[in-house]
Design an enzyme around this catalytic site. Structure first.
Site, PDB file in Angstrom:
ATOM      1  N   HIS A  27      98.388   3.833  13.253  1.00  0.00           N
ATOM      2  CA  HIS A  27      98.287   2.549  12.561  1.00  0.00           C
ATOM      3  C   HIS A  27      99.396   1.552  12.907  1.00  0.00           C
ATOM      4  CE1 HIS A  27      95.011   4.227  10.257  1.00  0.00           C
ATOM      5  NE2 HIS A  27      95.771   5.243   9.888  1.00  0.00           N
TER       6      HIS A  27
ATOM      7  N   HIS B 267      99.671   7.725   1.483  1.00  0.00           N
ATOM      8  CA  HIS B 267      98.854   8.052   2.654  1.00  0.00           C
ATOM      9  C   HIS B 267      99.375   7.230   3.827  1.00  0.00           C
ATOM     10  CE1 HIS B 267      94.524   8.652   4.457  1.00  0.00           C
ATOM     11  NE2 HIS B 267      95.489   8.863   5.337  1.00  0.00           N
TER      12      HIS B 267
ATOM     13  N   GLU C 175     100.563   8.791  11.041  1.00  0.00           N
ATOM     14  CA  GLU C 175     100.381   7.468  10.449  1.00  0.00           C
ATOM     15  C   GLU C 175     101.022   6.375  11.301  1.00  0.00           C
ATOM     16  OE1 GLU C 175      98.525   6.504   7.649  1.00  0.00           O
ATOM     17  OE2 GLU C 175      97.742   8.499   8.067  1.00  0.00           O
TER      18      GLU C 175
END
Length: 309
Positions: free
Chosen positions: A178, A96, A174
């Site tokens: 992040h 993930h 992602e």
């Protein structure tokens, strides 16, 4: 050399030159390094993130404030893009991401919109009202190719598989959400010779390194916990199986009123940078969304997975 070979060599040279690569000697391509410039960290104090007792002066040396690092994984049973060849790896959970939670469990997101490569930002509007514009440029997979990292791209396509969208879109999400909030991936950490998208490729490398530390499928299987459409498990069984191998209890996520196992998050403090530091697992700060009993760890659709060993 035949005219055809000469033409092929010329095309290769042009492609390499446009990508900013170089030839160290005739006939061999040079794959550039993407790691940051960390020589200044040698003289800095050494500690695990979230355990320091003094202010971190050089944030390139330790993730801050996002020092509670989560390596997160999915258990999907299909991708929705099987006809396009986007399949899940057999006998393996998928990546993930790698998330920089703050030490108190809160988190930031989309911290640098100049490095926004997410075609479908989520959320599209941040809590402070900032709008995150959708990215419309080339996919981040082209960034990886430009650095000559076919090995990394192959691994990501095998193990970092999206459900319902192209893989590269997911990877861009992602990084943008992040990595831009992780201080050790700040552009300034790469020094005066920083090359565009170097930080992106470096982040992907770091995610893969962290993922290798947590082989979820195998850790569960060694405790007799395997996918089944008939057997159910308790949350304690799942937690104890992982704790026996990592020393800590991760977050397990479930859908369908807490009955269908779908994800796991491994929480860690990091000694050094998120790229190369040592990860020390700690207990999850987030309560599981799974029920105490009756958890189903479903088998995958056979046409949705492939052997990638």
């Amino acid at each position: 050399m035949s005219p055809l070979l000469k033409l092929a060599a010329l095309i290769c040279f042009v492609v390499v030159a446009q990508a900013g690569l170089s030839f160290p000697f005739p006939g061999q391509l040079s794959i550039p390094n993407t790691f940051p410039q960390l020589s200044a960290c040698i003289s800095e104090s050494s500690f695990f993130s979230c355990e320091n007792t003094t202010t971190i002066s050089n944030t390139c040396c330790s993730p801050t404030p996002g020092g509670l690092v989560l390596q997160t994984q999915f258990w999907d049973t299909f991708t929705g893009l099987e006809k396009k060849g986007q399949l899940l790896p057999k006998n393996s959970w998928t990546i993930h991401g790698l998330w920089p939670d703050n030490c108190d469990g809160s988190f930031e997101q989309y911290c640098d919109l100049s490095r926004q490569f997410d075609p479908t930002p989520s959320p599209a509007i941040l809590p402070d009202g900032t709008v995150v514009p959708p990215y419309t440029g080339p996919g981040v997979d082209t960034f990886i190719k430009a650095f000559g990292r076919d090995d990394l791209l192959e691994f990501m396509n095998n193990y970092w598989v999206s459900q319902g969208s192209p893989n590269a879109n997911f990877w861009g999400h992602e990084f943008s959400k992040h990595a831009t909030c992780t201080s050790t991936f700040d552009v300034a950490c790469y020094g005066p010779h920083y090359r565009k998208h170097q930080d992106v490729v470096d982040f992907f490398d770091a995610v893969v390194r962290a993922y290798h530390q947590y082989p979820t499928f195998n850790m569960l299987a060694t405790a007799g916990i395997t996918p089944s459409n008939t057997t159910t498990y308790t949350l304690s069984q799942l937690q104890n199986a992982i704790k026996a191998q990592t020393g800590s209890i991760p977050f397990f996520g479930c859908t369908t009123n807490g009955t269908i196992l779908s994800e796991v998050w491994y929480f860690s403090h990091v000694h050094g940078t998120e790229q190369f530091g040592s990860y020390k697992t700690v207990d999850s700060t987030t309560k599981s969304s799974c029920g105490a009993t009756g958890i189903r760890y479903l088998e995958r659709t056979h046409t949705s997975e492939r052997e990638v060993r």
